[in-house]
Design a protein around this motif. Structure first.
Motif: not given
Length: 214
Positions: A111-134
């Motif tokens: 429900v919501g598309g397969t992207g729902a898994i990506i969103s759910a996993l991302a929401e469970g990560l602490p912000a300090e463990s995330i680095e974009l544009g690297a």
């Protein structure tokens, strides 16, 4: 080149933003999804849309996937296989109608598309463990230490127990420096993986010990 950087024992990229759930989910799907992409009717990434990448999973054949879906509290439904199928191969060709075929075993969709898994996993990560544009430039197998350029172009170093590359093996070999250098057997194995369309590679402490023993 999109790259995954590691902080502590996790390696991921996302832009999760508490308080703006729908927008954050769409952004997470775009930044993190890779081949997984769910879009709305206008073709923009959406937290509840149509799948343009992987769409189905099978509970009986993919128990790990089913377990992850349950763990994340996501909902799914059976893929409808009644009636005919309309398929358009390319934009310049007219849609074609085909007789439908019932699937056995039945495939499931989220429900919501397969992207729902990506969103759910991302929401469970602490912000300090995330680095974009690297961009990862160097991986030292003595540790394991990842060197990369962050979004501002500054050089950074992170130590991790595992490094996951979601890139075709030939790009990893061409764009990232390894020390010690990768041995011929590993490069040959990566080539076989590329030919079989498997493009996710994991380097762990076991790999480090094997490299150091050579």
């Amino acid at each position: 080149m999109a790259a995954v950087t590691a902080r502590s024992d996790c390696a991921a990229t996302t832009t999760s933003c508490p308080g703006a759930a729908t927008k954050a989910r769409a952004r997470a799907v775009l930044d993190l999804g890779g081949r997984i992409l769910s879009v709305d009717a206008t073709g923009k990434p959406s937290g509840d849309g149509f799948d343009l990448g992987p769409s189905w999973f099978w509970l009986g054949m993919q128990p790990a996937m089913g377990g992850l879906v349950h763990q994340l509290g996501l909902h799914y439904f059976e893929q409808n296989s009644d009636g005919d199928v309309i398929f358009q191969r390319m934009a310049r060709e007219a849609p074609q109608r085909y007789r439908g075929m019932r699937q056995e075993p039945r495939s499931m969709r989220l429900v919501g598309g397969t992207g729902a898994i990506i969103s759910a996993l991302a929401e469970g990560l602490p912000a300090e463990s995330i680095e974009l544009g690297a961009q990862v430039t160097h991986v030292s197998l003595e540790g394991v230490v990842v060197q990369y350029l962050d979004a501002t172009g500054s050089a950074q170093r992170e130590r991790a127990s595992h490094v996951l590359f979601a890139l075709p093996p030939h790009l990893i070999e061409a764009k990232i420096l390894f020390s010690p250098a990768l041995d011929f057997a590993t490069l040959e194995r990566w080539q076989r993986m590329q030919n079989s369309s498997r493009s996710t590679i994991v380097l762990s402490k076991l790999d480090v010990r094997r490299f150091q023993a050579q």
